[in-house]
Structure formats: structure tokens, C-alpha cells
Write an enzyme that holds these catalytic residues in place. Structure first.
Site, PDB file in Angstrom:
ATOM      1  N   GLY A  54       0.837  -1.199   0.000  1.00 52.07           N
ATOM      2  CA  GLY A  54       0.000   0.000   0.000  1.00 52.07           C
ATOM      3  C   GLY A  54       0.864   1.238   0.000  1.00 52.07           C
ATOM      4  O   GLY A  54       2.046   1.158   0.319  1.00 52.07           O
ATOM      5  N   CYS A  81       5.265  -6.317   1.397  1.00 49.29           N
ATOM      6  CA  CYS A  81       5.610  -4.885   1.353  1.00 49.29           C
ATOM      7  C   CYS A  81       5.005  -4.149   2.561  1.00 49.29           C
ATOM      8  O   CYS A  81       5.423  -4.375   3.679  1.00 49.29           O
ATOM      9  CB  CYS A  81       5.180  -4.285   0.014  1.00 49.29           C
ATOM     10  N   TYR A  82       3.996  -3.302   2.346  1.00 55.93           N
ATOM     11  CA  TYR A  82       3.374  -2.626   3.494  1.00 55.93           C
ATOM     12  C   TYR A  82       2.827  -3.668   4.482  1.00 55.93           C
ATOM     13  O   TYR A  82       2.942  -3.505   5.705  1.00 55.93           O
ATOM     14  CB  TYR A  82       2.243  -1.713   3.004  1.00 55.93           C
ATOM     15  N   HIS A 168       7.934  -7.904  -3.813  1.00 52.06           N
ATOM     16  CA  HIS A 168       6.644  -8.327  -4.378  1.00 52.06           C
ATOM     17  C   HIS A 168       6.764  -9.656  -5.130  1.00 52.06           C
ATOM     18  O   HIS A 168       7.280  -9.667  -6.255  1.00 52.06           O
ATOM     19  CB  HIS A 168       6.116  -7.251  -5.337  1.00 52.06           C
ATOM     20  N   GLU A 170       4.347 -11.226  -6.443  1.00 50.19           N
ATOM     21  CA  GLU A 170       3.275 -11.330  -7.444  1.00 50.19           C
ATOM     22  C   GLU A 170       3.639 -10.725  -8.793  1.00 50.19           C
ATOM     23  O   GLU A 170       2.963 -10.970  -9.776  1.00 50.19           O
ATOM     24  CB  GLU A 170       1.988 -10.683  -6.900  1.00 50.19           C
ATOM     25  N   SER A 222     -24.346  -3.956 -23.919  1.00 54.47           N
ATOM     26  CA  SER A 222     -23.786  -3.599 -25.222  1.00 54.47           C
ATOM     27  C   SER A 222     -23.467  -4.960 -25.825  1.00 54.47           C
ATOM     28  O   SER A 222     -23.802  -5.968 -25.247  1.00 54.47           O
ATOM     29  CB  SER A 222     -22.520  -2.765 -25.041  1.00 54.47           C
ATOM     30  N   GLY A 224     -20.576  -5.930 -25.884  1.00 52.00           N
ATOM     31  CA  GLY A 224     -19.269  -6.184 -25.296  1.00 52.00           C
ATOM     32  C   GLY A 224     -19.304  -7.363 -24.343  1.00 52.00           C
ATOM     33  O   GLY A 224     -20.353  -7.730 -23.811  1.00 52.00           O
ATOM     34  N   ASP A 226     -17.986  -7.735 -21.317  1.00 51.95           N
ATOM     35  CA  ASP A 226     -18.176  -7.515 -19.882  1.00 51.95           C
ATOM     36  C   ASP A 226     -19.658  -7.407 -19.517  1.00 51.95           C
ATOM     37  O   ASP A 226     -20.127  -8.101 -18.611  1.00 51.95           O
ATOM     38  CB  ASP A 226     -17.427  -6.254 -19.420  1.00 51.95           C
ATOM     39  N   SER A 227     -20.375  -6.553 -20.233  1.00 47.74           N
ATOM     40  CA  SER A 227     -21.794  -6.410 -19.883  1.00 47.74           C
ATOM     41  C   SER A 227     -22.553  -7.698 -20.206  1.00 47.74           C
ATOM     42  O   SER A 227     -23.463  -8.087 -19.473  1.00 47.74           O
ATOM     43  CB  SER A 227     -22.425  -5.212 -20.595  1.00 47.74           C
ATOM     44  N   LYS A 364      -9.744  -9.260 -17.363  1.00 45.86           N
ATOM     45  CA  LYS A 364     -10.391  -9.487 -18.661  1.00 45.86           C
ATOM     46  C   LYS A 364     -10.321 -10.956 -19.105  1.00 45.86           C
ATOM     47  O   LYS A 364     -11.311 -11.515 -19.548  1.00 45.86           O
ATOM     48  CB  LYS A 364      -9.707  -8.603 -19.708  1.00 45.86           C
TER      49      LYS A 364
END
Ligand code: XMP
Length: 508
Positions: A54, A81-82, A168, A170, A222, A224, A226-227, A364
Site C-alpha cells: 500500500g 511490502c506494506y 513483491h 506477485e 452492449s 461487449g 463484460d456487460s 479481462k
């Protein structure tokens, strides 16, 4: 199913940690950093906790807090990290501002054998991004590794199940990062890799049921991915109580409305197609400024949704916002704001509808896999990205139905030729832009004075940067010839050879 919770303290990589763990086959999700022990205790199959990085300094008074009680959950905790500094402080250690910050690739010296760093050589390259460091730990903790500027770069306390990494694991720059996460997940947490796409589908469906209950919801569809995926998931949860609204703005791609009708009626969605072409063109009359266009379109979209929602007594607005849309908009509690994303920023501040975003934690490619599992057809999943404001931002300057028709046809030709050349799936997107400029030409022995069209085809990994596609001239020539042959209003075609940056993919 086993699960690992990632407590989010606002690091840019919090979601990446969860994603990397999911890639190992174990379910992982992100939850706010200050969530209470009781909330975590309710999670079935919880095998471990990761505290993310963070932007705060662990020594700040206003630094994000953590519920100390989570230490009593008796599941292993890994601080990154944080999170590493926070865990050290919680355990009675000391954190101080380092003399030198460490950003980027750094050499790690592994000092001791451990479960966490098993499989690492004595020296490994890791990725650092910090100024504060842990300078002291209670004697029951083992220091596992250090770097030149960071004495305690990794620690463990096996008895208490506490582990820390200043770097990190990741990010791909940490060469053995995946191995370290796997060590934590499998050898320390003893999680089993049983997570599949269908699990995430079930989880989201369950969450949607809980959130929406027996109320009505509305989603803007749409074509698309995602929707469409969000709509299918919520449809699974609440059936006919979800109304999917497809607004035909008149600014859509060639035969887009037919595609939506065909695909979603087959899938049983409660679909309404609203013809709002006149309203959109009227609102855009005489408007040339790109930001004004976006604003007008965004507002009208919401207005129409709200009108329908009111009539239908819907209480929820479902949106297909995915994780990357949110992180760019600085939506998580502690993260820094980077840029506003169109879909997120377009929502009015005081909206009557409650917002529900089922895909908010997914990437995605994860959405693509879920879409496939839900039976969405390939032609929809593989479709190039299309901007919310549609063809309005591909007609430079004032938008009229005639100009939109030209750019629609030209874009369709670009897409069709890319498909024929088997290049469609290899590029990020290919489309046309209509310029407000005319030039002289000669067609059929006669002088012409007609519009110029720009062809824009780009390659990109993540949309943040892009290169113009280096296509064979023969493909470009076919595109150019077809556009001038088939569109009577055009006599000149240009190819955009600008990368992003400095240009964006879209022209407006
Ligand atoms: P730019 O032009 O910013 O585009 O390089 C990057 C990607 O984002 C898409 N894009 C949008 N998508 N609403 C959207 O939903 C928008 O307002 C918008 N503007 C750009 C663009 O098509 C490209 O894939």
C-alpha cells in the site's frame, strides 16, 4: 473449496496477488484491509491470509488499520511490502524510514532455509518498491533474506504462522515469485488446488442472489463481453427480474443490434431493445468537442436507464465494470487515483439506482473464460473492444446520421478484411475514423471532392500502450480499394502510423 483472502491496503498489486493465487488453482479474493476478524471467520474453507502492499507508511498515524484479532484466526498470514511492515509492527517489531529507498529489481540474499523461500538459490532477483523497512523483530522470528538496503527482506515465525516479504512475489520481475506464492499457498496454508471457473460462476450467482434478493434489476447491455457476462450471471441468479436493456443509439457497429437480439434471445435473457437513435442524434447536433460528446452520450444513457428503471420499478443497476476499470479510477479504499475511467466516471453522483458490479474483482481474461463457460458465442467473446460512446467519437467533429453511416461501413470493411487475412484476432482493434476534411480525387474520369477516411489498426497488451499494426501493404491496399469503391462519399484513405503514446487509440 479452499480460499485465500487478500486484505487490500491500497497497493497497485493487491488484485494481482489474488489473481496469481487463482492461477495456482486456489480460490482467492480481495477484501478491504480493515475488515473484522468475524467477517473473515465466516469464510468457508479459509486457509490463509495475505496482507497487501500500500502507499501508506506503517509509521504514519493515519496509516490503514488492521484488526489485530485476525492473528487469532489460526490461519497462516503472509505480509507483502506494506503488509510485511504491518505484520512486523503487530508482532512487536519496529519499522523505520530506510536511508535509501529501493525501487525496481534488487538482488536478494537468502540467509536461511525456510518453507517460504524453499527452492530459491542463495541469490535471486526480486522486485522492490519501498522506503520504510522493518528494522527489528522479536527473537522468535527468523530473518530469511536480506538485500543491500534492507536487512529484513523476508521473515517467518512458523509457530505463529506469520510470514513477511518486503519485495513483491506477485510481479513477474521477481523471478521466483510464483514459487514463493506456491510455497505459501500449498506448503504453509495446505490449500488444495480445486478452484475452477464454475466455482467463480457459482460464487457470483450466489452473491447476486444475496445482493438483489427478490428486487428488480436492470443492466445496460452492449455487445461487449463484460456487460454480456455480467448480464448472464445475474440472469442465472434472478431470472426474469433482470431486465437487460440494449439502447440502440444509432452509433453502434454494423449489424450490432441484430447480433445482440440473436444471441441473447437464444440465451433466454429478458431483453429490451430501445430505439433511441433520434434522441442521441438530436442531443449531438452541432456538437464538435470530443469531451462534450462523451458527456452528452453518457448522460443520455443514464437518463434512459433511469426512465426505464422507474417504469419497471427496478432498484438495482448492474454494470459489467471489471477490476482494471476500477483500479484506474482509484476506486479501492486506499489506492491512489490514476485516471478516470469512462464507464465508472459517467455515473451521476446521486443516482437513484443501487449499483451492483458482479465482475469488479476479475481480469479481462478471466471474464473471457467465464463467458465461454456460460455459453456466450465466439463471435461475441472475440469481438474487438468498442468504446461506450460508439461511433460518435470516430466521426471527427460534428456527428450526423450520414457521417455515422459512412464510418460504420468503413469500419466494417476494415474488420472484414482483417478477418479474411486471419489478422483480426492478432490485433487489439481495427476501425475507421471519418475526417471532417474533403480532398480532390478522380473516379471514372471525373473530378471528385469527397471525404477522407483514416484506418486505425493497433496492437496492444493491456490498452495502456499500443503500436500501430505493421500490416502487409497488400491488406491495406484491399481495405483502401474497398472503402473507395463501396462508399460513394469517400475518395481517400489514410493509415494512422502513430503509437500510443503519444496518440490514443481512438481519435477523440
Ligand atoms: P484510448 O483511445 O484511450 O483507448 O487509447 C483505449 C481502449 O479503450 C477504449 N475506449 C473506451 N471504452 N468507453 C469505453 O467503454 C470510452 O469512452 C472509451 N474510450 C476509449 C478504446 O476503444 C480502446 O480499446
Amino acid at each position: 473449496m479452499h480460499a485465500i483472502a487478500v486484505l487490500d491496503f491500497g497497493g497497485q498489486y493487491a488484485h494481482l496477488i489474488a489473481r496469481k493465487i487463482r492461477e495456482l488453482g486456489v480460490y482467492s479474493f480481495v477484501i478491504e484491509g480493515d475488515c473484522k476478524k468475524e467477517k473473515l471467520a465466516e469464510i468457508q474453507g479459509l486457509k490463509g491470509i495475505v496482507l497487501s502492499g500500500g502507499p501508506a507508511s506503517a509509521s504514519d498515524k493515519n496509516a490503514p488499520k488492521i484488526d489485530r484479532e485476525i492473528l487469532k484466526l489460526h490461519v497462516p498470514i503472509l505480509g507483502i511490502c506494506y503488509g510485511h511492515q504491518l505484520l512486523a509492527k503487530l508482532s512487536g517489531g519496529k519499522v523505520a524510514k530506510g536511508k535509501n529507498a529501493e525501487y525496481g529489481k534488487t538482488e536478494l540474499k537468502v540467509l536461511n532455509k525456510s518453507l517460504l523461500l524453499a527452492g530459491l538459490k542463495e541469490r535471486e532477483i526480486v522486485w522492490m518498491n519501498h522506503r520504510d523497512t522493518v528494522v527489528k523483530l522479536p527473537s522468535s522470528f527468523n530473518i530469511l533474506a536480506s538485500t543491500q538496503n534492507c536487512k529484513i527482506a523476508a521473515f517467518e515465525n512458523r509457530e505463529k504462522g506469520l510470514y513477511g516479504l518486503q519485495f513483491h512475489p506477485e510481479v513477474s520481475h521477481t523471478i521466483k515469485g510464483k514459487r514463493i506464492l506456491a510455497n505459501f499457498v500449498f506448503n504453509i496454508c495446505k490449500a488444495e488446488p480445486s478452484y475452477k471457473e464454475k466455482d467463480i460462476i457459482n460464487k457470483i450467482v450466489e452473491e447476486a442472489k444475496q445482493t438483489i434478493g427478490n428486487k428488480k434489476a436492470i443492466i445496460g447491455l452492449s455487445s461487449g463481453i463484460d456487460s454480456s457476462t455480467a448480464a448472464m450471471l445475474v440472469h442465472k441468479a434472478i431470472g426474469k427480474n433482470l431486465l437487460a436493456v440494449y439502447i440502440d443509439t444509432g452509433l453502434m457497429r454494423y449489424r450490432e443490434t441484430e447480433l445482440v437480439k440473436r444471441v441473447f434471445s437464444k440465451l433466454g435473457l429478458n431483453l429490451r431493445i430501445v430505439n433511441a437513435k433520434k434522441r442521441f442524434f438530436a442531443a449531438l447536433k452541432n456538437v464538435k468537442n470530443p469531451e462534450r460528446k462523451r458527456h452528452i452520450i453518457g448522460k443520455l444513457f443514464i437518463k434512459i436507464f433511469e426512465e426505464i428503471a422507474k417504469k419497471e420499478k427496478a432498484e438495482f443497476l448492474v454494470q459489467g465494470t471489471i477490476y482494471s476499470d476500477r483500479i484506474e479510477s482509484g476506486i479501492t479504499k486506499y489506492s491512489a487515483r490514476i485516471k478516470s475511467h469512462h464507464n465508472v466516471a459517467a455515473l451521476p453522483k446521486r443516482m437513484r439506482l443501487k449499483l451492483y458490479e458482479p465482475l469488479r474483482n476479475l481480469y479481462k481474461d478471466e471474464v473471457r473464460r467465464i463467458a465461454k463457460k456460460l455459453g456466450l458465442p465466439k463471435e461475441l467473446i472475440k469481438r474487438h473492444v468498442f468504446p461506450g460512446p460508439g461511433l460518435a467519437i470516430r466521426v471527427a467533429g460534428e456527428v450526423t446520421p450520414k457521417k455515422v453511416a459512412i464510418v460504420r461501413k468503413a469500419s466494417y470493411i476494415v474488420e472484414e478484411e482483417l478477418k479474411k487475412a486471419k489478422l483480426y484476432d492478432k490485433v487489439w482493434m481495427g476501425f475507421a475514423i471519418l475526417l471532417p476534411v474533403k480532398s480532390v480525387g478522380i473516379q471514372g474520369d471525373a473530378r471528385t471532392y469527397k471525404y477522407a477516411v483514416v484506418v486505425r489498426i493497433v496492437c496492444s497488451e493491456d490498452a495502456m500502450t499500443a503500436n500501430f499494426a505493421k500490416l502487409p501493404f497488400s491488406v491495406l491496399e484491399r481495405i483502401s480499394t474497398r472503402i473507395t469503391n463501396e462508399i460513394a462519399e469517400v475518395n481517400r484513405v489514410l493509415y494512422d502510423i502513430t503509437n500510443k503514446p503519444p496518440a490514443t487509440m481512438e481519435w477523440e
